[in-house]
Design a protein around this motif. Sequence first.
Motif, PDB file in Angstrom:
ATOM      1  N   GLN A   1       0.808  -1.219   0.000  1.00 20.76           N
ATOM      2  CA  GLN A   1       0.000   0.000   0.000  1.00 20.76           C
ATOM      3  C   GLN A   1       0.848   1.278   0.000  1.00 20.76           C
ATOM      4  O   GLN A   1       0.852   2.052   0.955  1.00 20.76           O
TER       5      GLN A   1
ATOM      6  N   LYS B   1       1.343   4.758  -0.227  1.00 22.58           N
ATOM      7  CA  LYS B   1       0.358   5.844  -0.119  1.00 22.58           C
ATOM      8  C   LYS B   1       0.810   7.089  -0.865  1.00 22.58           C
ATOM      9  O   LYS B   1      -0.008   7.857  -1.352  1.00 22.58           O
TER      10      LYS B   1
ATOM     11  N   ASP C   1       0.410   0.043   4.739  1.00 23.84           N
ATOM     12  CA  ASP C   1       0.219  -1.265   5.362  1.00 23.84           C
ATOM     13  C   ASP C   1       1.528  -2.028   5.465  1.00 23.84           C
ATOM     14  O   ASP C   1       1.581  -3.241   5.270  1.00 23.84           O
TER      15      ASP C   1
ATOM     16  N   ASN D   1     -14.650   2.786  -7.131  1.00 27.58           N
ATOM     17  CA  ASN D   1     -14.565   1.992  -5.913  1.00 27.58           C
ATOM     18  C   ASN D   1     -15.071   0.576  -6.130  1.00 27.58           C
ATOM     19  O   ASN D   1     -15.980   0.331  -6.935  1.00 27.58           O
TER      20      ASN D   1
ATOM     21  N   ASP E   1     -16.199  -2.959  -0.929  1.00 23.06           N
ATOM     22  CA  ASP E   1     -15.439  -2.159   0.027  1.00 23.06           C
ATOM     23  C   ASP E   1     -14.430  -1.328  -0.752  1.00 23.06           C
ATOM     24  O   ASP E   1     -13.660  -1.864  -1.551  1.00 23.06           O
ATOM     25  N   TYR E   2     -14.429  -0.014  -0.519  1.00 23.53           N
ATOM     26  CA  TYR E   2     -13.543   0.862  -1.299  1.00 23.53           C
ATOM     27  C   TYR E   2     -12.062   0.587  -1.055  1.00 23.53           C
ATOM     28  O   TYR E   2     -11.203   1.006  -1.839  1.00 23.53           O
ATOM     29  N   THR E   3     -11.746  -0.135   0.037  1.00 24.13           N
ATOM     30  CA  THR E   3     -10.342  -0.441   0.324  1.00 24.13           C
ATOM     31  C   THR E   3      -9.833  -1.636  -0.486  1.00 24.13           C
ATOM     32  O   THR E   3      -8.631  -1.904  -0.483  1.00 24.13           O
ATOM     33  N   LYS E   4     -10.736  -2.345  -1.168  1.00 22.36           N
ATOM     34  CA  LYS E   4     -10.331  -3.489  -1.992  1.00 22.36           C
ATOM     35  C   LYS E   4      -9.984  -3.034  -3.408  1.00 22.36           C
ATOM     36  O   LYS E   4     -10.217  -1.890  -3.783  1.00 22.36           O
TER      37      LYS E   4
ATOM     38  N   GLN F   1      -5.515   1.483  -8.664  1.00 23.39           N
ATOM     39  CA  GLN F   1      -5.554   2.581  -7.695  1.00 23.39           C
ATOM     40  C   GLN F   1      -4.273   3.422  -7.651  1.00 23.39           C
ATOM     41  O   GLN F   1      -3.563   3.464  -6.636  1.00 23.39           O
TER      42      GLN F   1
ATOM     43  N   GLN G   1      -2.931  -0.726  -4.894  1.00 25.45           N
ATOM     44  CA  GLN G   1      -3.298  -2.138  -4.766  1.00 25.45           C
ATOM     45  C   GLN G   1      -2.308  -3.080  -5.444  1.00 25.45           C
ATOM     46  O   GLN G   1      -2.204  -4.257  -5.062  1.00 25.45           O
TER      47      GLN G   1
END
Length: 336
Positions: A36, A38, A55, A272, A276-279, A306, A325
């Motif tokens: 991840q 960022k 992460d 998204n 789940d938007y984090t996937k 992403q 991702q």
Amino acid sequence: MKKLILFSLLTFLGVTFLNAEQPALTKIGTYKCGRQPKQVLFSPDSKYIIMPLLDDTGFDIFSVQEKKIIKRINPPNSAKVGFAEGLFIPEKGIFLVSQMTTANVYEYSYPGFEYKRTIPTTGNWSKFIAYSSERQLLAVSNWVSNDVSIIDYKSGQCLRKISTGAAPRGLYFLEKGKTIISLSFDDGLIEKYDVDSGKELSHIKIQNAAMRHIVLNKDSSKAYVSDMYHRMIYEINLATFTITAKTQVFNNPNTIKLYNDRWLFVSSRGPNNKEDYTKRSPENGKIQVIDTQTMEVVISFEGGNQPTGLDISPDGKYLCFSNFQDENIELYEISF
């Protein structure tokens, strides 16, 4: 004939160019990194790319010359992960990185990346870092406590916290550090505050907006702001504090960077995931370039899954962005 061949090649690569004045982008490569990524930041000498890892256990250092990661730095509390944003301050010879999970900022020397100290923000879920050279102040946005920490650089002490709209993120000092702009992600606000009193001086509110990142032009007359919800980039007249133009880009625009005071590079994460938007997103993101003279998108090409962090090297030779991702970065050469 040569121009036709060049255009055909660029079209094949998925890069759209409308005129010869625009920067040309040539892909150098894609490189794996930690989990991840960022943000990406070029070092002041353009030799390295730094990736704070959301992460993972710190930040990776990528050598532009060697085209590989040469080191992972593990700050204190690295097992708690959550490394969000970084900032180089060349005049101090330092690099700063924030850790959301501890609300700390860690200071390292540059060159060398030797650990120097931990600076507590006294906020909650600290993210973006800004610096005022004139006043020797740091500002750090605190996503959960809904405030901005104003920190004396020399002592590392938090002088005060400015209450802001919900989930502040992007920051920028103005007027030689007397005022600061804060972006509220959850309240759709672009807010201007007096740094010493914490008093709100002005604001722009857009319903349902999700403001993320802000950059300024060279004479500080205009700002550009990314809005993830409406897929917009706003041009702000800072004298009147009003929106003077806007451009719609791809889904979930994240980081922006102004190049040669004209070309605004935008990383857009993509749609998204419905679960789940984090996937992983169902579609890869895009990198787009806006000509700020017309506020039109003039370059657009596909990134990975992403695209999130984005930066341009200080020497103007390279573009880098991270695919959150995919756990990698992409490096491009810029030319005209």
